[in-house]
Design a protein around this motif. Structure first.
Motif, PDB file in Angstrom:
ATOM      1  N   PRO A 438       0.803  -1.244   0.000  1.00 45.28           N
ATOM      2  CA  PRO A 438       0.000   0.000   0.000  1.00 45.28           C
ATOM      3  C   PRO A 438       0.824   1.277   0.000  1.00 45.28           C
ATOM      4  CG  PRO A 438      -0.953  -1.605   1.512  1.00 45.28           C
ATOM      5  CD  PRO A 438       0.342  -2.193   1.037  1.00 45.28           C
ATOM      6  N   CYS A 439       1.989   1.271   0.652  1.00 45.61           N
ATOM      7  CA  CYS A 439       2.775   2.504   0.717  1.00 45.61           C
ATOM      8  C   CYS A 439       3.218   2.941  -0.672  1.00 45.61           C
ATOM      9  CB  CYS A 439       3.976   2.353   1.648  1.00 45.61           C
ATOM     10  SG  CYS A 439       5.406   1.545   0.912  1.00 45.61           S
ATOM     11  N   PHE A 440       3.619   2.003  -1.504  1.00 46.00           N
ATOM     12  CA  PHE A 440       4.039   2.380  -2.855  1.00 46.00           C
ATOM     13  C   PHE A 440       2.833   2.724  -3.718  1.00 46.00           C
ATOM     14  CE2 PHE A 440       5.305   1.888  -7.230  1.00 46.00           C
ATOM     15  CZ  PHE A 440       6.569   2.471  -7.254  1.00 46.00           C
ATOM     16  N   ILE A 441       1.787   1.943  -3.592  1.00 39.12           N
ATOM     17  CA  ILE A 441       0.574   2.215  -4.374  1.00 39.12           C
ATOM     18  C   ILE A 441       0.070   3.630  -4.111  1.00 39.12           C
ATOM     19  CG2 ILE A 441      -1.834   1.550  -4.707  1.00 39.12           C
ATOM     20  CD1 ILE A 441      -0.975  -1.340  -4.027  1.00 39.12           C
ATOM     21  N   GLU A 442       0.154   4.070  -2.856  1.00 39.08           N
ATOM     22  CA  GLU A 442      -0.336   5.396  -2.482  1.00 39.08           C
ATOM     23  C   GLU A 442       0.688   6.499  -2.741  1.00 39.08           C
ATOM     24  OE1 GLU A 442      -1.332   4.778   1.578  1.00 39.08           O
ATOM     25  OE2 GLU A 442      -2.874   3.278   1.110  1.00 39.08           O
ATOM     26  N   GLY A 443       1.885   6.134  -3.183  1.00 37.17           N
ATOM     27  CA  GLY A 443       2.892   7.138  -3.500  1.00 37.17           C
ATOM     28  C   GLY A 443       3.618   7.698  -2.294  1.00 37.17           C
ATOM     29  N   ASP A 444       3.633   6.961  -1.173  1.00 39.18           N
ATOM     30  CA  ASP A 444       4.336   7.421   0.015  1.00 39.18           C
ATOM     31  C   ASP A 444       5.836   7.136  -0.115  1.00 39.18           C
ATOM     32  OD1 ASP A 444       2.020   8.307   1.162  1.00 39.18           O
ATOM     33  OD2 ASP A 444       1.676   6.507   2.359  1.00 39.18           O
ATOM     34  N   SER A 445       6.600   7.593   0.879  1.00 34.34           N
ATOM     35  CA  SER A 445       8.051   7.409   0.835  1.00 34.34           C
ATOM     36  C   SER A 445       8.472   6.001   1.221  1.00 34.34           C
ATOM     37  CB  SER A 445       8.727   8.417   1.775  1.00 34.34           C
ATOM     38  OG  SER A 445       8.404   8.121   3.135  1.00 34.34           O
ATOM     39  N   CYS A 446       7.593   5.217   1.862  1.00 36.27           N
ATOM     40  CA  CYS A 446       7.895   3.855   2.325  1.00 36.27           C
ATOM     41  C   CYS A 446       9.061   3.853   3.304  1.00 36.27           C
ATOM     42  CB  CYS A 446       8.171   2.923   1.148  1.00 36.27           C
ATOM     43  SG  CYS A 446       6.774   2.734   0.018  1.00 36.27           S
ATOM     44  N   HIS A 447       9.172   4.910   4.090  1.00 34.35           N
ATOM     45  CA  HIS A 447      10.272   5.040   5.056  1.00 34.35           C
ATOM     46  C   HIS A 447      10.257   3.884   6.047  1.00 34.35           C
ATOM     47  CE1 HIS A 447      13.227   6.952   7.611  1.00 34.35           C
ATOM     48  NE2 HIS A 447      12.421   6.877   8.648  1.00 34.35           N
ATOM     49  N   GLY A 448      11.401   3.222   6.198  1.00 30.20           N
ATOM     50  CA  GLY A 448      11.539   2.132   7.150  1.00 30.20           C
ATOM     51  C   GLY A 448      11.048   0.792   6.647  1.00 30.20           C
ATOM     52  N   LEU A 449      10.442   0.748   5.471  1.00 30.13           N
ATOM     53  CA  LEU A 449       9.872  -0.501   4.973  1.00 30.13           C
ATOM     54  C   LEU A 449      10.867  -1.323   4.165  1.00 30.13           C
ATOM     55  CD1 LEU A 449       7.307  -2.300   4.507  1.00 30.13           C
ATOM     56  CD2 LEU A 449       6.982  -1.003   2.386  1.00 30.13           C
ATOM     57  N   VAL A 450      11.656  -0.652   3.331  1.00 30.10           N
ATOM     58  CA  VAL A 450      12.478  -1.344   2.336  1.00 30.10           C
ATOM     59  C   VAL A 450      13.372  -2.402   2.965  1.00 30.10           C
ATOM     60  CG1 VAL A 450      14.326  -1.029   0.656  1.00 30.10           C
ATOM     61  CG2 VAL A 450      12.396   0.564   0.698  1.00 30.10           C
ATOM     62  N   GLU A 451      14.055  -2.070   4.049  1.00 26.92           N
ATOM     63  CA  GLU A 451      15.001  -2.999   4.657  1.00 26.92           C
ATOM     64  C   GLU A 451      14.401  -3.754   5.843  1.00 26.92           C
ATOM     65  OE1 GLU A 451      19.201  -1.392   4.712  1.00 26.92           O
ATOM     66  OE2 GLU A 451      18.127   0.460   4.243  1.00 26.92           O
ATOM     67  N   SER A 452      13.082  -3.820   5.903  1.00 34.05           N
ATOM     68  CA  SER A 452      12.418  -4.469   7.031  1.00 34.05           C
ATOM     69  C   SER A 452      12.328  -5.980   6.830  1.00 34.05           C
ATOM     70  CB  SER A 452      11.000  -3.901   7.203  1.00 34.05           C
ATOM     71  OG  SER A 452      10.182  -4.271   6.101  1.00 34.05           O
ATOM     72  N   GLU A 453      12.125  -6.691   7.948  1.00 30.37           N
ATOM     73  CA  GLU A 453      11.933  -8.136   7.877  1.00 30.37           C
ATOM     74  C   GLU A 453      10.649  -8.482   7.139  1.00 30.37           C
ATOM     75  OE1 GLU A 453      12.146  -9.911  11.703  1.00 30.37           O
ATOM     76  OE2 GLU A 453      14.187  -9.210  12.130  1.00 30.37           O
ATOM     77  N   LEU A 454       9.656  -7.608   7.247  1.00 29.51           N
ATOM     78  CA  LEU A 454       8.396  -7.843   6.539  1.00 29.51           C
ATOM     79  C   LEU A 454       8.632  -7.936   5.036  1.00 29.51           C
ATOM     80  CD1 LEU A 454       5.298  -7.964   6.282  1.00 29.51           C
ATOM     81  CD2 LEU A 454       5.295  -5.458   6.285  1.00 29.51           C
ATOM     82  N   MET A 455       9.393  -6.983   4.483  1.00 24.93           N
ATOM     83  CA  MET A 455       9.633  -7.001   3.047  1.00 24.93           C
ATOM     84  C   MET A 455      10.469  -8.204   2.642  1.00 24.93           C
ATOM     85  SD  MET A 455       7.999  -4.765   1.435  1.00 24.93           S
ATOM     86  CE  MET A 455       8.850  -4.798  -0.124  1.00 24.93           C
ATOM     87  N   ALA A 456      11.427  -8.589   3.482  1.00 26.88           N
ATOM     88  CA  ALA A 456      12.233  -9.774   3.171  1.00 26.88           C
ATOM     89  C   ALA A 456      11.348 -11.019   3.124  1.00 26.88           C
ATOM     90  CB  ALA A 456      13.338  -9.936   4.208  1.00 26.88           C
ATOM     91  N   ALA A 457      10.400 -11.107   4.059  1.00 27.99           N
ATOM     92  CA  ALA A 457       9.488 -12.250   4.080  1.00 27.99           C
ATOM     93  C   ALA A 457       8.557 -12.242   2.874  1.00 27.99           C
ATOM     94  CB  ALA A 457       8.682 -12.241   5.376  1.00 27.99           C
ATOM     95  N   ARG A 458       8.017 -11.067   2.535  1.00 31.21           N
ATOM     96  CA  ARG A 458       7.130 -10.966   1.363  1.00 31.21           C
ATOM     97  C   ARG A 458       7.877 -11.330   0.086  1.00 31.21           C
ATOM     98  NH1 ARG A 458       2.464  -7.681   1.568  1.00 31.21           N
ATOM     99  NH2 ARG A 458       2.973  -6.763  -0.451  1.00 31.21           N
ATOM    100  N   ALA A 459       9.123 -10.871  -0.015  1.00 30.41           N
ATOM    101  CA  ALA A 459       9.921 -11.176  -1.201  1.00 30.41           C
ATOM    102  C   ALA A 459      10.196 -12.668  -1.307  1.00 30.41           C
ATOM    103  CB  ALA A 459      11.225 -10.395  -1.167  1.00 30.41           C
ATOM    104  N   ALA A 460      10.522 -13.303  -0.172  1.00 33.86           N
ATOM    105  CA  ALA A 460      10.788 -14.741  -0.172  1.00 33.86           C
ATOM    106  C   ALA A 460       9.549 -15.525  -0.575  1.00 33.86           C
ATOM    107  CB  ALA A 460      11.277 -15.174   1.204  1.00 33.86           C
ATOM    108  N   GLU A 461       8.403 -15.100  -0.103  1.00 36.13           N
ATOM    109  CA  GLU A 461       7.155 -15.781  -0.438  1.00 36.13           C
ATOM    110  C   GLU A 461       6.891 -15.713  -1.936  1.00 36.13           C
ATOM    111  OE1 GLU A 461       2.447 -15.704   0.944  1.00 36.13           O
ATOM    112  OE2 GLU A 461       3.801 -14.075   1.493  1.00 36.13           O
ATOM    113  N   LEU A 462       7.134 -14.552  -2.524  1.00 37.49           N
ATOM    114  CA  LEU A 462       6.904 -14.388  -3.959  1.00 37.49           C
ATOM    115  C   LEU A 462       7.964 -15.105  -4.792  1.00 37.49           C
ATOM    116  CD1 LEU A 462       5.923 -10.618  -3.976  1.00 37.49           C
ATOM    117  CD2 LEU A 462       4.424 -12.534  -4.555  1.00 37.49           C
ATOM    118  N   GLU A 463       9.139 -15.265  -4.211  1.00 40.32           N
ATOM    119  CA  GLU A 463      10.239 -15.874  -4.958  1.00 40.32           C
ATOM    120  C   GLU A 463      10.056 -17.362  -5.165  1.00 40.32           C
ATOM    121  OE1 GLU A 463      15.114 -15.985  -4.812  1.00 40.32           O
ATOM    122  OE2 GLU A 463      13.990 -15.693  -2.959  1.00 40.32           O
ATOM    123  N   ASP A 464       9.651 -18.067  -4.110  1.00 43.63           N
ATOM    124  CA  ASP A 464       9.642 -19.517  -4.235  1.00 43.63           C
ATOM    125  C   ASP A 464       8.312 -20.176  -3.885  1.00 43.63           C
ATOM    126  OD1 ASP A 464      11.646 -19.873  -1.208  1.00 43.63           O
ATOM    127  OD2 ASP A 464       9.541 -19.348  -1.476  1.00 43.63           O
TER     128      ASP A 464
END
Length: 595
Positions: A438-464
């Motif tokens: 949602p942060c990117f969809i809404e055009g926000d800065s996504c501060h603190g999200l990029v290097e978060s564990e949440l994003m790493a988990a979401r990326a892993a889920e989509l990867e495999d």
């Protein structure tokens, strides 16, 4: 002359003093202009794609392979051997090196870039800040003189307010930048910034400015010819970064309206005029939430993200660079600039999101690029290409253009789904996770999200295809695979959930145990290097008592500094590394024994 049918050449041959995707990108424009293309390459790049693409290619060496592209004498000798008339530096390496620009001119070669004086003026961030302040360009509050000690850093932190940023005067791309949140961290950050400045830019000078929390990184593209004409091509938003290096860029910025675009565009034009600029350049700045834009630095070269400006304006910025260097007028005036639709670039790097975006070198075993309406891929690899630990981990730049931001976002997701890269870990799944958040969809800065564990988990889920529990723990009892089948002549894709073999969990446990079937104390206590690289500094000594999370050493890999921390408290023994020493992935650095 190769490619002469494309147009009338302004130069006979041009040497591109770079490698990878930017070399190929420049070659393409040169061919359209009917200009012969000359590549240079290091020993590890003998079979690189940019070497095969060029009309001619010359080996450059001397010193370490990683330094080949910095060998000015070798590059200039290759240019003269090939009969080049001009040199284009791309970005990185020698692109912002004033002495190299002068050396080209002294050898009778046209430098496709800004005047050496402009490179020097804007290459020193300290001098650039002072020049911009004198020209009335707003700068981030801070000093315009070098800082000489950690004590001075602490004093400035108290004056400006914490946090502050220590920056290498000659730095760029996040190198030589350290954020300091308290006086206790000042000395380590000061030394690290100086070390990176010296290592990457041969200049250890640093300065201090206030660190702006959660600003947007908004930069302005300018073009200037030798006849006094300067224009801007709108802004790019490069806010999505990791470790202060850009990952996603877009234009227009979601946070910039027409009035602000006109204001910061005028500032950028004034700044370029203040240093008598020529060629393509970028004024980087920080945009606060209340709409204040501050000058950050000027990049006196073509930018990695120039592609989104090209997609939105229809211009070829490299073509403009070449024609400006040939003495021609700009091809358009400010009132002719049109920004249509929306463009987004995703950097596809060989990095491991689940391991803190560490570089992930290796061989690409399969490679297929996306295509279709509004999709552009700038790459320098093919199947079988090696992503070397010696250079930047970029594989490709994926760029899309749509009628508006939402259209571009959806087009990017479609293109990411089509991108197939096997053999190395990449950021493809990370970008999918980010662009659906949602942060990117809404055009926000996504501060603190990029290097978060949440994003790493979401990326892993989509990867495999793994599923994740709400707390982020992976359920690894089955794997999803996709198979293509045909039924009565119709093709279907079938998703199969394949249970793990019964022995898989046992095998994992055995790998974690030492000889004899019990957990090895040495393996449990060992601190190992998470990457291949070179040790820059060792922060502990044999026998030191350390706390969990303390820095053991700093390893440079793919032009980035990486801190190696201890996983537990204890006493350091068997310390086996020293500054300047190469290390391999998994190599034991020391043992931290319990007290």
């Amino acid at each position: 002359m190769p490619g002469a049918e494309y147009g009338v050449a302004v130069f006979g041959k041009v040497l591109v003093a770079n490698r990878g995707e930017i070399a190929i990108r420049v070659f393409r424009t040169l061919r359209e202009l009917g200009i012969g293309t000359i590549a240079v390459y290091s020993e590890p790049d003998r079979n690189a794609a940019h070497v095969a693409y060029a009309d001619e290619a010359y080996l450059i060496g001397g010193g370490l392979p990683a330094e080949s592209y910095l060998n000015q004498a070798a590059v200039l000798d290759a240019a003269q051997r090939a009969g080049a008339e001009a040199v284009h530096p791309g970005y990185g390496f020698l692109a912002e090196n004033a002495s190299f620009a002068r050396a080209c001119e002294e050898r009778g070669l046209v430098w496709i870039g800004p005047p050496p004086e402009a490179i020097e003026a804007m290459g020193s961030k300290i001098e650039a800040r002072e020049r911009m302040r004198a020209a009335g360009v707003p700068i981030v509050p801070g000093v315009t003189e070098p800082v000489e000690s950690a004590d001075e850093v602490r004093r400035l932190g108290d004056e400006l307010g914490w946090p502050i940023a220590i920056k290498a005067s000659a730095g760029g791309g996040g190198k030589g930048l350290k954020v300091v949140r308290s006086a206790a961290d000042a000395e380590r950050a000061y030394e690290s910034a100086r070390r990176e400045g010296e290592a990457y830019f041969s200049d250890a000078a640093v300065y201090v400015e206030r660190y702006l929390e959660d600003p947007r990184h908004v930069e302005v593209q300018v073009l200037a010819d030798a006849h006094g004409n300067v224009i801007h091509l709108g802004e790019r938003d490069c806010t999505i970064q990791r470790r202060h290096q850009k990952l996603v860029e877009e234009t227009p910025s979601p946070a910039v309206d027409p009035a602000l675009r006109e204001r910061i565009g005028a500032i950028a034009v004034d700044a370029a005029r203040a240093v008598e600029y020529r060629s393509a350049g970028t004024l980087e700045g920080l945009l606060t939430r209340d709409g204040e834009w501050y000058f950050l630095e000027m990049n006196t070269r073509i930018q990695v993200e120039h592609t989104v400006t090209e997609m939105a304006t229809g211009l070829d910025l490299v073509r403009e660079q070449v024609l400006i260097a040939a003495g021609e007028l700009l091809s358009l005036r400010q009132e002719d600039v049109r920004i249509t639709g929306h463009a987004i670039e995703c950097r596809i790097n060989a990095e491991d999101v689940g391991n803190g975006f560490l570089p992930a070198p290796g061989m690409i075993s399969a490679y297929r690029e996306p295509a279709g309406p509004g999709v552009r891929v700038d790459s320098g690899v093919v199947t079988g290409s090696e992503i070397s630990a010696l250079y930047d981990p970029m594989i490709a730049k994926l760029v899309v253009h749509g009628v508006d931001r939402e259209h571009a976002r959806r087009r990017m997701l479609r293109a990411l789904d089509e991108f197939a890269i096997d053999g190395v870990k990449t950021l493809v799944s990370f970008h999918k996770a980010l662009l659906t958040h949602p942060c990117f969809i809404e055009g926000d800065s996504c501060h603190g999200l990029v290097e978060s564990e949440l994003m790493a988990a979401r990326a892993a889920e989509l990867e495999d295809g793994r599923s994740f529990a709400p707390d982020g723990a992976a359920a690894l009892t089955q794997h999803e695979t996709v198979r293509a089948v045909e039924v009565d002549g119709r093709r279907f894709e079938v998703r199969l959930l394949k249970p793990e073999p019964a022995f898989a969990e046992l095998a994992r446990r055995r790998r974690e145990r030492g000889p004899g079937g019990s957990t090895s104390g040495a393996a449990k206590d060992a601190v190992v290097s998470p990457m291949q690289g070179t040790v820059l500094a060792v922060e502990v000594a044999e026998g030191d008592q350390v706390e969990a999370g303390q820095v053991i050493c700093i390893v440079e890999a793919m032009k980035m500094e990486n801190e190696v921390h201890t996983h537990r408290s204890g006493r350091v023994t068997d310390l086996s590394v020293a500054p300047g020493q190469p290390v391999k992935t998994g190599q034991v650095i020391c043992v931290v024994s319990p007290l």
